[in-house]
Design a protein around this motif. Structure first.
Motif, mmCIF file in Angstrom:
data_model
loop_
_atom_site.group_PDB
_atom_site.id
_atom_site.type_symbol
_atom_site.label_atom_id
_atom_site.label_comp_id
_atom_site.label_asym_id
_atom_site.label_seq_id
_atom_site.Cartn_x
_atom_site.Cartn_y
_atom_site.Cartn_z
ATOM 1 N N GLN A 142 0.046 -0.442 -10.099
ATOM 2 C CA GLN A 142 -0.083 -0.353 -8.647
ATOM 3 C C GLN A 142 -0.350 1.107 -8.311
ATOM 4 N N LEU A 160 4.042 11.405 -1.378
ATOM 5 C CA LEU A 160 4.569 10.060 -1.170
ATOM 6 C C LEU A 160 6.063 10.240 -0.992
ATOM 7 N N ASN A 191 -0.635 4.044 -5.829
ATOM 8 C CA ASN A 191 -0.181 4.407 -4.491
ATOM 9 C C ASN A 191 -0.797 5.693 -3.994
ATOM 10 N N HIS A 240 11.282 -2.292 -6.048
ATOM 11 C CA HIS A 240 9.851 -2.277 -5.729
ATOM 12 C C HIS A 240 9.270 -3.668 -5.757
ATOM 13 N N HIS A 285 0.861 -1.168 0.000
ATOM 14 C CA HIS A 285 0.000 0.000 0.000
ATOM 15 C C HIS A 285 0.896 1.216 0.000
ATOM 16 N N PRO A 286 0.323 2.388 -0.054
ATOM 17 C CA PRO A 286 1.156 3.579 -0.265
ATOM 18 C C PRO A 286 2.315 3.685 0.712
ATOM 19 N N GLY A 312 1.515 6.109 -9.064
ATOM 20 C CA GLY A 312 1.934 4.791 -8.600
ATOM 21 C C GLY A 312 3.008 4.234 -9.498
ATOM 22 N N SER A 337 4.218 1.618 1.547
ATOM 23 C CA SER A 337 5.348 0.760 1.208
ATOM 24 C C SER A 337 6.497 1.613 0.729
ATOM 25 N N ARG A 338 6.151 2.698 0.059
ATOM 26 C CA ARG A 338 7.215 3.567 -0.394
ATOM 27 C C ARG A 338 7.887 4.198 0.797
#
Lengths: 615, 120
Positions: free
Chosen positions: B43, A454, B45, A97, A80-81, B76, A83-84
């Motif tokens: 994906q 992000l 994000n 990734h 999910h976000p 993403g 993760s970054r």
């Protein structure tokens, strides 16, 4: 969009690539809540459809979402976000990734059907480069009983925190399928292990994000296809050596049934006068270098419902032999040094080979059918019985589709280009000046603004991150409807006040690329991609990538009047960081806030004329 | 129905896609474009959206009632078959068309770009 497709050979395996599309939950905070709706209503809607129409539209938004699959979530829910943000700043890891997608080929011998990938024999594991390859190149090992395995790698990003037993127990308790972790180990911050077969991979994927540790933090699980683990590979090799030795000592031909016995009854195990292609049996050179290997799982072929299958009914010895790796070396038929001293096999020789050690015979009466049948199993064969096989017939859709070439700015017209560039120059001159209050003139009274970020939290000084994250409205993560509404800045005053709080910046105008998405009579919508530097001391001159969407109407004093503004800030990649600020950009004079020049007025005029609208 | 056909149906007749600087307009062109793209895995994000200001009537024809427009922004990672993966940014303008019986949302504009487009 992902595609689900199935390729089925006439003879053997079914290759299935599975995408699991799911829907993004409808953003519940999109429309203002009821008490605000009434207020909004009079301003937003000139036609008085009142509250009902807003409600209808909100419901219809839901219908739209249900009807169309908008984004496919083939990734582990654990990706999910955050993760970054979870990554430990290691560049290689960031670029890798983990698990950009999970596609499973539970039955496949996928590589057999692709000529071009045949010779990739590198079976090393733990190499992130390797793991990034498409899953079609994943390798499979064979058990001695012949069932196939698809290997995958499981990673817990912060697994270093967890005790092995505790973690495995926790997962197994949540996981619907029992699994056996292979090569469980800690690597940097992570826990890694391998697993076999697709159902386990799916089950583990499902668990991700649904388990919590003792500090009440969610545990993510990344699952990605993998090459065969080292330890398994070693096991396989030693098994092969044993089996081949067994074969050499046996007159296997005498125990063999027909390779393709479907139309013919099992023939006595004698070499017959039929055409009988024989296949070389290669052994891995264990002492020396790796030999490209592809294991053919004959047992699996046997279970394929397609009529062109093997019919292998034999005692355990032969069964094991059949299930063992049958190594086919096409262009590189080479001498193999081994304990067993299998002599050089080049091409194939009928009859005399069969009587020695060749376990495979076909009994079709005609040569071309025989060749076809063998080729269906072993599509990579170039030589059969010293005959060269004609190249396969390929249809166009097997070629790799190419991506279109990436291009730069899209402006629509020279006039609009000038308009937009001037606007951006003015806007960022003020934005970077240290006092953003000057931007009040740029916005419509009722404008909307939102920010999303992000950013890797490890990379940011806390005070710097705080400035962004307080206002970040990533609704992929943010579920609280109240917050969602609050973070959508409305009115020019609120917007500019919020912008004033963000870190001081310096934008690199030479890095900007503009896409003008919509141009109508009344409005312009364009996006800007580029980089900027954070120039506050605490921020340590970090370079950020940004994407900003402006929706604007023509204005007389500022050339454009912003009605919607969306800003997304993320980490810049290494190339962008290096290239940033390398090109000197002429700055506007700093004597005063730039006034509208004659030219700019003309441009605004043109826009107004074109649009036929008086603002 | 193929996937690219299904995708094309999400777009207005005169919708425009800008894909890494390539402009594609109209349903036929869109259908061809999607057909030509390799298969992909996305994906997502980041997701954000805003209502486009109500006084701006976009894509409005004379006879139709007001159309609501929503800006959707997303970002993403994408992996196209045969290519390395990229960070991407994408934004949509969605337009609602209301008739007496229902409201249908369609994509009026779609803008997609790799973050590293310049080195692709």
């Amino acid at each position: 969009m992902t595609r689900t497709h199935v390729t089925k050979s006439r003879c053997a395996a079914v290759s299935v690539q599975i995408a699991v599309p799911t829907q993004v939950p409808a953003p519940s905070g999109l429309w203002p809540r009821k008490e605000e709706e009434d207020e909004e209503e009079t301003e937003v809607e000139e036609d008085s459809h009142q509250v009902n129409s807003l409600q209808r539209r909100a419901r219809c938004w839901g219908i739209f979402q249900r009807r169309y699959v908008s984004w496919s979530e083939t990734f582990s829910p654990g990706i999910h976000p955050s993760s970054r943000q979870e990554q430990d700043g290691d560049v290689a890891m960031r670029d890798a990734h983990v698990g950009p997608g999970v596609r499973y080929t539970p039955y496949a011998i996928p590589t057999y059907w692709r000529r071009d990938s045949f010779h990739r024999g590198d079976q090393t594991h733990g190499n992130p480069e390797r793991e990034r390859k498409p899953p079609e190149e994943g390798l499979e090992g064979n058990r001695q009983d012949g069932t196939s395995r698809s290997w995958f790698k499981v990673i817990f990003p912060f697994g270093i925190k967890y005790d092995e037993k505790w973690l495995l127990n926790l997962i197994q308790s949540q996981c619907s399928v029992p699994f056996n972790p292979i090569e469980f180990h800690y690597e940097k911050m992570q826990v890694q292990f391998f697993g076999e077969n697709a159902s386990i991979a799916f089950a583990l994927k499902k668990v991700s994000g649904k388990i919590w540790d003792e500090e009440n933090e969610r545990i993510s699980i990344f699952v990605s296809p993998s090459a065969i683990p080292h330890s398994e590979q070693k096991k396989l090799k030693s098994t092969k050596v044993k089996l081949i030795k067994v074969m050499q000592t046996q007159d296997t031909c005498t125990h063999t049934h027909s390779f393709f016995s479907h139309q013919f009854p099992p023939t006595p195990p004698r070499c017959q006068s039929h055409f009988r292609p024989s296949l070389s049996l290669q052994k891995t050179n264990i002492k020396g270098h790796e030999v490209p290997q592809r294991a053919l799982d004959l047992q699996r072929l046997h279970s394929d419902p397609d009529p062109m299958t093997l019919d292998i009914e034999k005692g355990p010895n032969l069964r094991n032999c059949m299930a063992a790796s049958l190594h086919i070396h096409e262009e590189n038929m080479r001498k193999v040094n081994s304990e067993g001293e299998l002599d050089k096999v080049k091409g194939l020789e009928p009859e005399e080979r069969c009587s020695d050690r060749n376990p495979l015979c076909t009994t079709f009466p005609d040569k071309s059918t025989n060749i076809s049948s063998i080729l269906e199993l072993f599509s990579k064969l170039l030589h059969l019985d010293d005959h060269k096989i004609p190249p396969p017939i390929i249809f166009g859709n097997e070629a790799y589709k190419k991506l279109p070439v990436c291009k730069g700015n899209v402006f629509g017209s020279e006039t609009l280009k000038n308009l937009i560039l001037q606007f951006l120059q003015q806007y960022y001159w003020i934005y970077d000046s240290g006092d953003r209050q000057g931007l009040l003139d740029a916005y419509h009274d009722e404008a909307c603004f939102s920010l999303t970020i992000l950013l890797n939290p490890d990379d940011l000084v806390p005070s710097c991150l705080h400035k962004y994250s307080m206002g970040s409205r990533n609704i992929r993560k943010l579920k609280d409807p109240v917050l969602r509404v609050q973070l959508l800045k409305h009115t020019k005053r609120d917007i500019v006040d919020f912008l004033s709080v963000l870190p001081k910046t310096q934008h690199d105008l030479s890095s900007f690329v503009v896409d003008m998405c919509v141009q109508t009579e009344k409005m312009l919508c364009f996006s800007v991609n580029g980089v900027f530097k954070e120039v506050e001391e605490v921020c340590q001159a970090r370079v950020r990538a940004f994407t900003r969407i402006f929706i604007a109407t023509p204005a007389s004093n500022f050339s454009l009047c912003i009605v919607n503004d969306q800003l997304f800030v993320s980490d810049a990649g290494p190339i962008e960081t290096q290239g940033a600020f390398s090109t000197p950009v002429p700055t506007l004079s700093s004597s005063s806030v730039p006034t509208i020049s004659q030219e700019q007025q003309e441009v605004a005029q043109v826009f107004s004329t074109q649009s036929g609208m008086n603002h | 129905m193929t996937m690219s056909m299904a995708l094309t149906r999400l777009y207005l007749d005169k919708a425009t896609l800008i894909w890494n600087g390539n402009v594609v307009t109209g349903l036929d062109a869109l259908a061809n474009f999607f057909e030509m793209l390799p298969s992909s895995e996305f994906q997502v994000n980041m997701l954000d959206c805003q209502p486009v200001h109500g006084k701006i009537r976009v894509f409005q024809e004379q006879a139709t009632p007001s159309q609501t427009t929503v800006l959707v922004v997303t970002s993403g990672i994408v992996k196209f078959d045969g290519n390395k993966q990229h960070y991407f940014n994408q934004n949509f303008l969605l337009s609602a068309h209301s008739t007496l019986n229902n409201t249908v949302w369609k994509i009026a504009s779609d803008c997609f770009r790799f973050q590293d487009w310049a080195s692709s």
